[in-house]
Enzyme design. Structure first.
Site, short mmCIF file in Angstrom:
data_model
loop_
_atom_site.label_atom_id
_atom_site.label_comp_id
_atom_site.label_asym_id
_atom_site.label_seq_id
_atom_site.Cartn_x
_atom_site.Cartn_y
_atom_site.Cartn_z
N GLU A 182 30.53 -35.40 -69.59
CA GLU A 182 29.68 -35.43 -68.39
C GLU A 182 29.56 -36.83 -67.81
O GLU A 182 29.54 -36.98 -66.59
CB GLU A 182 28.30 -34.84 -68.69
CG GLU A 182 28.31 -33.40 -69.16
CD GLU A 182 29.08 -32.43 -68.27
OE1 GLU A 182 29.19 -32.67 -67.05
OE2 GLU A 182 29.59 -31.42 -68.79
N GLN A 232 29.42 -32.27 -59.73
CA GLN A 232 29.95 -30.91 -59.84
C GLN A 232 29.22 -29.94 -58.92
O GLN A 232 29.72 -28.86 -58.64
CB GLN A 232 29.88 -30.41 -61.28
CG GLN A 232 30.86 -31.13 -62.21
CD GLN A 232 30.74 -30.59 -63.61
OE1 GLN A 232 29.89 -31.02 -64.39
NE2 GLN A 232 31.58 -29.62 -63.92
N CYS A 291 35.82 -27.04 -68.72
CA CYS A 291 34.95 -27.62 -67.71
C CYS A 291 34.60 -26.55 -66.69
O CYS A 291 35.45 -25.75 -66.30
CB CYS A 291 35.69 -28.78 -67.02
SG CYS A 291 34.73 -29.62 -65.76
N LEU A 292 33.34 -26.55 -66.26
CA LEU A 292 32.91 -25.58 -65.25
C LEU A 292 33.62 -25.80 -63.92
O LEU A 292 33.68 -24.90 -63.08
CB LEU A 292 31.39 -25.64 -65.07
CG LEU A 292 30.57 -25.24 -66.30
CD1 LEU A 292 29.09 -25.41 -66.02
CD2 LEU A 292 30.89 -23.82 -66.73
N HIS A 294 32.43 -37.58 -65.59
CA HIS A 294 32.29 -37.02 -64.24
C HIS A 294 31.62 -38.02 -63.29
O HIS A 294 31.96 -38.08 -62.11
CB HIS A 294 31.47 -35.73 -64.24
CG HIS A 294 32.25 -34.50 -64.53
ND1 HIS A 294 33.30 -34.07 -63.76
CD2 HIS A 294 32.11 -33.57 -65.52
CE1 HIS A 294 33.78 -32.93 -64.25
NE2 HIS A 294 33.08 -32.62 -65.32
#
Length: 159
Positions: free
Chosen positions: A132, A51, A89-90, A135
Site C-alpha cells: 500500500e 486507488q 491487488c484490487l 501505491h
C-alpha cells in the site's frame, strides 16, 4: 459511507506520487470510511487513496477483519527478513504474481486523529504495508513480480 470506484491498472492516477495530508477534514474522514467500506466490499486487505482516485498519502489496512489500521503519511522505518509469495491487488482484479517483500516492517504514520504512532507487522501485515505504501509513490506490485502474472481461478464455494 459509500463505495468508491476502484481505479484499475492503466489509469494514470496509479502512477502519480501522492501529497502529504496536512490536516484532517470532514471530507478526509469520509474518504477513510469510504475506503474501508470499498476495501471490505472487494474482499481486500488494503487500499490506498490513489486507488479510489485521491492523490493523498492515506492507506487503510485490515488483514484479519478485526484489526483496521489507518496510515496517513506513512514512512517505513525498518524492515528485515524476507518472504516470497503470491500477491494481488484490487487495481488488477483476478490476477496475482510472486513477489518478495520484507517479512517484518515497522512504519510510522498518523491515525485518523492525526496522532503519530508506530505499527510493526510481520508476514501478511508486513506485505500489505509495503504494497500500500508503494501505491502512494505511484508504484504497482507488478513492477516487482518474479516471473509472469497469473489469472486467479477461484472455485465457487457457495451458491
Amino acid at each position: 459511507m459509500a463505495l468508491r470506484n476502484i481505479r484499475t491498472q492503466g489509469d494514470s492516477i496509479l502512477t502519480k506520487k501522492c501529497r502529504k495530508v496536512e490536516a484532517m477534514t470532514p471530507k478526509l474522514r469520509e474518504l477513510i470510511e469510504d475506503m474501508f467500506e470499498t476495501m471490505y466490499d472487494a474482499y481486500g486487505v488494503g487500499l490506498a487513496a490513489p486507488q479510489v482516485g485521491v492523490l493523498k498519502q492515506i492507506v487503510v489496512i485490515d488483514t484479519t477483519g478485526e484489526d483496521p489500521y489507518v496510515l496517513i503519511n506513512p514512512e517505513i522505518l525498518e524492515t528485515s527478513g524476507s518472504q516470497t509469495g503470491d500477491e494481488g491487488c484490487l487495481s488488477l482484479p483476478g490476477m496475482s504474481g510472486t513477489v518478495t517483500r520484507p517479512n517484518y516492517v515497522k512504519v510510522k504514520a498518523l491515525n485518523e486523529n492525526m496522532e503519530e504512532y508506530e505499527l510493526e507487522g510481520t508476514e501478511l501485515l508486513a506485505r500489505a504495508i509495503c504494497h500500500e505504501t508503494d501505491h502512494l509513490q505511484g508504484k504497482m506490485y507488478t513492477e516487482l513480480v518474479e516471473g509472469e502474472l497469473r489469472r486467479n481461478n477461484y472455485e465457487e464455494d457457495e451458491e
